[in-house]
Design a protein around this motif. Structure first.
Motif, PDB file in Angstrom:
ATOM      1  N   GLY A  13       6.920  -1.670  14.735  1.00 46.46           N
ATOM      2  CA  GLY A  13       7.771  -0.613  15.236  1.00 46.46           C
ATOM      3  C   GLY A  13       6.977   0.632  15.551  1.00 46.46           C
ATOM      4  O   GLY A  13       5.747   0.637  15.506  1.00 46.46           O
ATOM      5  N   VAL A  14       7.696   1.680  15.875  1.00 46.41           N
ATOM      6  CA  VAL A  14       7.089   2.953  16.247  1.00 46.41           C
ATOM      7  C   VAL A  14       6.430   3.564  15.012  1.00 46.41           C
ATOM      8  O   VAL A  14       7.024   3.625  13.937  1.00 46.41           O
ATOM      9  N   MET A  15       5.204   4.001  15.191  1.00 47.57           N
ATOM     10  CA  MET A  15       4.452   4.593  14.084  1.00 47.57           C
ATOM     11  C   MET A  15       4.835   6.048  13.880  1.00 47.57           C
ATOM     12  O   MET A  15       5.091   6.769  14.836  1.00 47.57           O
ATOM     13  N   GLY A  16       4.845   6.458  12.617  1.00 54.85           N
ATOM     14  CA  GLY A  16       5.058   7.858  12.283  1.00 54.85           C
ATOM     15  C   GLY A  16       3.810   8.664  12.628  1.00 54.85           C
ATOM     16  O   GLY A  16       2.738   8.098  12.856  1.00 54.85           O
ATOM     17  N   PRO A  17       3.908  10.004  12.663  1.00 55.44           N
ATOM     18  CA  PRO A  17       2.792  10.857  13.085  1.00 55.44           C
ATOM     19  C   PRO A  17       1.490  10.643  12.313  1.00 55.44           C
ATOM     20  O   PRO A  17       0.423  10.676  12.888  1.00 55.44           O
ATOM     21  N   ALA A  18       1.554  10.418  11.017  1.00 52.52           N
ATOM     22  CA  ALA A  18       0.324  10.248  10.224  1.00 52.52           C
ATOM     23  C   ALA A  18       0.166   8.811   9.735  1.00 52.52           C
ATOM     24  O   ALA A  18      -0.655   8.534   8.875  1.00 52.52           O
ATOM     25  N   GLU A  19       0.940   7.892  10.304  1.00 54.12           N
ATOM     26  CA  GLU A  19       0.952   6.509   9.842  1.00 54.12           C
ATOM     27  C   GLU A  19      -0.173   5.706  10.491  1.00 54.12           C
ATOM     28  O   GLU A  19      -0.475   5.867  11.662  1.00 54.12           O
ATOM     29  N   THR A  20      -0.775   4.808   9.728  1.00 56.72           N
ATOM     30  CA  THR A  20      -1.795   3.896  10.255  1.00 56.72           C
ATOM     31  C   THR A  20      -1.117   2.624  10.757  1.00 56.72           C
ATOM     32  O   THR A  20       0.044   2.353  10.428  1.00 56.72           O
ATOM     33  N   TYR A  21      -1.857   1.839  11.532  1.00 55.61           N
ATOM     34  CA  TYR A  21      -1.333   0.535  11.950  1.00 55.61           C
ATOM     35  C   TYR A  21      -0.937  -0.284  10.722  1.00 55.61           C
ATOM     36  O   TYR A  21       0.129  -0.884  10.661  1.00 55.61           O
ATOM     37  N   GLU A  22      -1.845  -0.320   9.738  1.00 57.04           N
ATOM     38  CA  GLU A  22      -1.599  -1.112   8.535  1.00 57.04           C
ATOM     39  C   GLU A  22      -0.376  -0.593   7.774  1.00 57.04           C
ATOM     40  O   GLU A  22       0.463  -1.394   7.333  1.00 57.04           O
ATOM     41  N   GLY A  23      -0.276   0.713   7.616  1.00 62.40           N
ATOM     42  CA  GLY A  23       0.877   1.301   6.941  1.00 62.40           C
ATOM     43  C   GLY A  23       2.175   0.999   7.664  1.00 62.40           C
ATOM     44  O   GLY A  23       3.207   0.708   7.043  1.00 62.40           O
ATOM     45  N   LEU A  29       7.495  -4.671   7.898  1.00 61.99           N
ATOM     46  CA  LEU A  29       7.756  -5.982   7.293  1.00 61.99           C
ATOM     47  C   LEU A  29       8.773  -5.875   6.164  1.00 61.99           C
ATOM     48  O   LEU A  29       9.667  -6.709   6.035  1.00 61.99           O
ATOM     49  N   ALA A  30       8.646  -4.840   5.348  1.00 62.52           N
ATOM     50  CA  ALA A  30       9.588  -4.635   4.249  1.00 62.52           C
ATOM     51  C   ALA A  30      10.981  -4.303   4.792  1.00 62.52           C
ATOM     52  O   ALA A  30      11.986  -4.866   4.331  1.00 62.52           O
ATOM     53  N   GLU A  31      11.050  -3.400   5.781  1.00 58.22           N
ATOM     54  CA  GLU A  31      12.348  -2.985   6.328  1.00 58.22           C
ATOM     55  C   GLU A  31      13.055  -4.107   7.077  1.00 58.22           C
ATOM     56  O   GLU A  31      14.244  -4.340   6.884  1.00 58.22           O
ATOM     57  N   GLU A  32      12.332  -4.783   7.981  1.00 56.48           N
ATOM     58  CA  GLU A  32      12.961  -5.750   8.874  1.00 56.48           C
ATOM     59  C   GLU A  32      13.170  -7.126   8.253  1.00 56.48           C
ATOM     60  O   GLU A  32      14.102  -7.834   8.611  1.00 56.48           O
ATOM     61  N   MET A  33      12.256  -7.531   7.341  1.00 58.06           N
ATOM     62  CA  MET A  33      12.311  -8.896   6.847  1.00 58.06           C
ATOM     63  C   MET A  33      12.286  -9.019   5.323  1.00 58.06           C
ATOM     64  O   MET A  33      12.417 -10.110   4.795  1.00 58.06           O
ATOM     65  N   GLY A  34      12.105  -7.917   4.626  1.00 52.20           N
ATOM     66  CA  GLY A  34      12.060  -7.972   3.172  1.00 52.20           C
ATOM     67  C   GLY A  34      10.753  -8.523   2.622  1.00 52.20           C
ATOM     68  O   GLY A  34      10.694  -8.933   1.463  1.00 52.20           O
ATOM     69  N   ILE A  35       9.706  -8.562   3.442  1.00 52.42           N
ATOM     70  CA  ILE A  35       8.399  -9.032   2.981  1.00 52.42           C
ATOM     71  C   ILE A  35       7.644  -7.834   2.409  1.00 52.42           C
ATOM     72  O   ILE A  35       7.335  -6.885   3.138  1.00 52.42           O
ATOM     73  N   VAL A  36       7.362  -7.894   1.120  1.00 53.76           N
ATOM     74  CA  VAL A  36       6.667  -6.798   0.452  1.00 53.76           C
ATOM     75  C   VAL A  36       5.213  -7.199   0.263  1.00 53.76           C
ATOM     76  O   VAL A  36       4.891  -8.073  -0.557  1.00 53.76           O
ATOM     77  N   VAL A  37       4.335  -6.602   1.053  1.00 53.53           N
ATOM     78  CA  VAL A  37       2.910  -6.887   0.954  1.00 53.53           C
ATOM     79  C   VAL A  37       2.419  -6.405  -0.414  1.00 53.53           C
ATOM     80  O   VAL A  37       2.724  -5.299  -0.835  1.00 53.53           O
ATOM     81  N   GLY A  38       1.683  -7.273  -1.100  1.00 55.98           N
ATOM     82  CA  GLY A  38       1.212  -6.966  -2.445  1.00 55.98           C
ATOM     83  C   GLY A  38       2.089  -7.593  -3.520  1.00 55.98           C
ATOM     84  O   GLY A  38       1.777  -7.506  -4.699  1.00 55.98           O
ATOM     85  N   SER A  39       3.183  -8.240  -3.109  1.00 59.14           N
ATOM     86  CA  SER A  39       4.081  -8.902  -4.062  1.00 59.14           C
ATOM     87  C   SER A  39       3.608 -10.334  -4.304  1.00 59.14           C
ATOM     88  O   SER A  39       2.666 -10.805  -3.667  1.00 59.14           O
ATOM     89  N   ALA A  40       4.284 -11.051  -5.195  1.00 59.70           N
ATOM     90  CA  ALA A  40       3.932 -12.440  -5.492  1.00 59.70           C
ATOM     91  C   ALA A  40       4.029 -13.329  -4.251  1.00 59.70           C
ATOM     92  O   ALA A  40       3.253 -14.269  -4.099  1.00 59.70           O
TER      93      ALA A  40
END
Length: 152
Positions: A13-23, A29-40
């Motif tokens: 999606g659209v990046m925030g002003p200080a947001e990185t690609y990775e961020g 992923l968390a908002e749209e699909m519920g995938i939490v990077v760093g989770s089990a």
């Protein structure tokens, strides 16, 4: 949405002003699909693959394709109803058919074609997953035919 009723195999999606690609990828992923990077179910960090450019009469997109490993199933996803109508797993052959027949978001098609062309591992069929619910989902692609057009 910019391309309604099109598959989009590249959540983002659209990046925030200080947001990185990775961020941005982790947030979307968390908002749209519920995938939490760093989770089990998605223990590894996102992995940058390559930057790409896409432009048409609706959008100018400088993007970065990132690899995310998700070890869950469709039942483990929590879809954002306002963004994602449905999901399903697709194998490489089905992704290829989607690229040829559509409808697929054209910016995602550019990224997926390049990924399949540049990553030989992407062309190796993986163990199929059970199909999901609803209509076809947002992620899927196929490799270009030998001698076909390359995207740069």
């Amino acid at each position: 949405e910019t391309y309604p009723s099109h598959y989009d195999p590249c959540p983002g999606g659209v990046m925030g002003p200080a947001e990185t690609y990775e961020g941005n990828a982790v947030r979307e992923l968390a908002e749209e699909m519920g995938i939490v990077v760093g989770s089990a179910l998605s223990p590894r960090s996102v992995e940058p693959l390559f930057e790409f450019w896409f432009e048409d009469d609706r959008v100018r997109n400088w993007g970065l394709l990132l690899k995310v490993v998700f070890e869950g199933g469709i039942k483990d996803l929590t879809l954002q109803e306002s963004e994602v109508e449905s999901v399903r797993w697709m194998d490489r052959r089905e992704l290829g058919m989607l690229l040829e027949e559509g409808p697929i978001s054209p910016d995602a098609a550019v990224a997926i074609r390049r990924w399949l062309h540049e990553d030989p591992e992407a062309l190796i069929p993986k163990k199929p997953r059970s199909q999901g619910f609803g209509k076809p989902w947002q992620p899927t692609f196929t490799a270009p035919e030998p001698g076909g057009q390359s995207t740069k």
